[in-house]
Design an enzyme around this catalytic site. Structure first.
Site, PDB file in Angstrom:
ATOM      1  N   THR A  53       0.877  -1.166   0.000  1.00  0.00           N
ATOM      2  CA  THR A  53       0.000   0.000   0.000  1.00  0.00           C
ATOM      3  C   THR A  53       0.916   1.218   0.000  1.00  0.00           C
ATOM      4  OG1 THR A  53      -1.703  -1.174   1.261  1.00  0.00           O
ATOM      5  CG2 THR A  53      -1.791   1.237   1.296  1.00  0.00           C
ATOM      6  N   GLU A 100     -12.707  -0.352 -12.777  1.00  0.00           N
ATOM      7  CA  GLU A 100     -13.875   0.408 -13.207  1.00  0.00           C
ATOM      8  C   GLU A 100     -13.675   0.969 -14.615  1.00  0.00           C
ATOM      9  OE1 GLU A 100     -13.327   2.339  -9.161  1.00  0.00           O
ATOM     10  OE2 GLU A 100     -15.344   3.029  -9.716  1.00  0.00           O
TER      11      GLU A 100
END
Lengths: 428, 428
Positions: free
Chosen positions: B258, B375
């Site tokens: 991350t 997406e």
């Protein structure tokens, strides 16, 4: 110098309370962090009814581990190579069994009853697995009666991240959490005290040396990364969990409190209690190669008996002893500890010394071994009756839950895990 | 002494590179941990193209924070009361704007280009939320076209625990994870390099003072617990995620890496850029009282523009600049930061200084603002075409992903968040 457990098994300690001690004979020598009544937290080992201050004895212990023995946590010590951890065990064993060393060591003994036990590690990350297949089946059946286990269960050691800040040592009371839940008959959710508070019986695995980011751990060496074990109660708010967990998993239902037994039962102490992993039922898939090691299958399970006891306020008032809710062996794990360690690092995720892995609830296949009230009471439909005449579907304020574990093997004195207990306080 | 942002807005620094600096004007003053080429990590603030060593200047800063300024992380500093954090900002602002203080401060300036930036905190726990409702809708639609949002979404700020060890500062390359996945057409899962590697555009929230275990945080005071903000790229292995995530949520699909921007953009610096939370669409449920505060609704959102850029190896070879994949405002969060903080602690879970909360992917309602390739490419069905002529459904080795953010408000100089970038390396 390899461990010689046959030699160890025959030895006795000059600490009298350690002889035939059911939990902490000299063959156990768990590591932990304790504080005497008037002192700061330090590294010690439990021996009978006493604790030996290893920090104070550092000069008599292997030079390589001395700097790490001065720390107030086990993180640096467990970051040492496995051979140094073994050398430390040998040295502590000698201190406690050799009469010639008694004079040096005895001033460093404290009565355990006078000491406070702390968390053994500064926990970097806490991960909870789900390897108790009977638990997963029991819980799954309540949602999907015809298909309790999801398709990935026998391929992937399922796990998720827990919250390190919520892990507390045995004895710290658990405050009943409040939270958002949606009663089945309600139109809208409500916020208030959890109405379905539960415990979960688990083993905890403490990580020793870690791995570099990006570098997986091979299953054949996964055991070298395990410092030892504890008992773990994964307190669970079932009503919060049912409402919150889709689609990203448990969150506030779990992160309010997790209790661990504070002594690290080392991998070295448990070596005589390793057992063959039970064979997978016919028809189950073979694990992928990164999760398969013949040596691990031969000795990767733990011959440890687990039990859960409860003591309610009414039971204590009536002088009744804690009541055993369930018992069963730790061999009811579908995946071995080496498999969950190798899987955790299989994507390059870096484990660090002091990381805590929970196994997930270890239930036996029959109700006398179910590791949670959710299973024992069939989600509240079949309440459990206690010796006080009370019934429990879930926990009530004042209930104390006690987890216990004992490793047993022919030819070896049993060793215990020590206390893992906490009492439920009302919601604030 | 309250903050006077109108006064601050008119000021300029004697650090020439800070004047009209698009990211680090004197109105920003982010806090972070930097190391000069020949020195150890210490606390500093970014000012223009420089970094001011606050540890070296501690004697000229408020006495209450001096001990905390000597630490190699911000944890102790951000554990101070909010008023002390404000006083520190005032003092640093004065050092950098008052010509009379230039002689004292200037020797403590370092060229940022010569310094290394570290993580600002020792991260105790990292939690990732899911408050980007357009992202949740887009992802949900790929699985449930007629019912993309689950019933709890508008009642519960959905979140799950991430892995603190996986959080790394901008610039550290991300190694493509390997993992177990089950291709849709396959009978059995396989283990190998992730084939659907993705980024996620998020804001990170750094926690300042925490709460005691068992004591929830009231939403009206939740903002006091926020130290500041960063950019956060929640790298995601979509194929691992699809196979592993039932029933306990994402695990190895997320915990390999991350990336965060290393400067903490403080809550004080962002005060002029607070905005009203957009009203909930008609028909949406009202939040429960523990998640509702009128003041938070009036100024709990952030007027911050977010963008994602990509630079492939071929683009760099051709001399092409990074290509913007998407952009949109941070007001596309369904829950405010105060709501997620209050929810996180609503069960008594204790937050600690240095905890990191991710917002979840912040997508806009239209494709030019989608915050992930999952997406943008509709799960791989509509690849994105880049200026180099290449297409991307998911990330390839050598791709660099860059997140950027700028806070904007009328009458105030914009302030930036600094770099959040990392390049994908091949699987090991």
């Amino acid at each position: 110098m390899p461990l010689d457990h046959t030699h160890e098994a025959a030895a006795t300690s000059w600490v009298e309370s350690a002889r035939d001690h059911p939990v902490f004979p000299v063959q156990n020598l768990p590591l932990g962090i304790f504080a005497p009544a008037d002192g700061r937290p330090r590294i010690g080992t439990a021996i009978g009814a006493c604790i030996l201050d290893l920090a104070a004895l550092a000069e008599r212990l292997p030079e390589a581990v001395r700097p790490a023995l001065a720390a107030p946590t086990l993180n640096a010590l467990m970051d040492r190579p496995p051979a140094e951890r073994v050398a430390l065990r040998h040295a502590v064993f000698a201190l406690l069994t050799d009469p010639a060393r008694r004079a040096a060591a005895e001033p460093c003994l404290h009565a355990a009853a006078d000491c406070t036990l702390h968390l053994p590690f500064a926990i970097g990350d806490y991960t909870d697995f789900y390897v108790g297949i009977h638990h997963a089946t029991n819980i799954g059946r309540q949602f999907r009666p015809d298909n309790p286990l999801l398709p990935n269960y026998k391929h992937v050691p399922i796990g998720y991240h827990g919250r390190a800040s919520s892990v507390r040592p045995s004895g710290v009371p658990v405050v009943r959490p409040k939270g958002q839940r949606k009663p089945p008959e309600a139109e809208q959710p409500v916020y208030g005290p959890c109405a379905r508070l539960d415990y979960e019986l688990e083993l905890g695995v403490w990580i020793a040396q870690g791995n570099e980011p990006g570098d997986p751990i091979a299953i054949a060496t996964a055991g070298d990364h395990v410092a030892g074990f504890c008992l773990l109660n994964d307190w669970s708010a079932r009503d919060l969990q049912a409402w919150e967990y889709q689609p990203l998993g448990p969150f506030l239902a779990k992160n309010f409190h997790t209790t661990v037994s504070p002594w690290v039962i080392t991998a070295e102490a448990l070596a005589p209690f390793r057992a063959a992993q039970p064979p997978r039922p016919a028809g189950d898939p073979a694990p992928l190669p990164y999760l398969w090691d013949a040596g691990d299958q031969a000795r990767g399970a733990l011959a440890v008996d687990l039990e859960v006891l409860i003591s309610t306020a009414a039971m204590r008032a009536a002088g009744l002893p804690p009541h055993r809710l369930s018992h069963g062996p730790a061999t009811n794990m579908y995946w071995t500890v080496a498999q969950i360690v190798a899987h955790h690092a299989s994507n390059g995720c870096d484990l660090r010394p002091g990381d805590l892995l929970g196994t997930g609830t270890i239930s036996a296949p029959t109700p006398d071994g179910y590791g949670s009230l959710m299973e024992l009471s069939t989600g509240g439909k079949t309440p459990v009756t206690l010796p006080s005449g009370e019934t429990r579907s879930f926990l009530e304020d004042g209930d104390e839950v006690i987890l216990a574990a004992t490793a047993r093997a022919a030819g070896f004195a049993p060793i215990g895990f020590g206390e893992c207990r906490a009492t439920v306080l009302p919601a604030r």
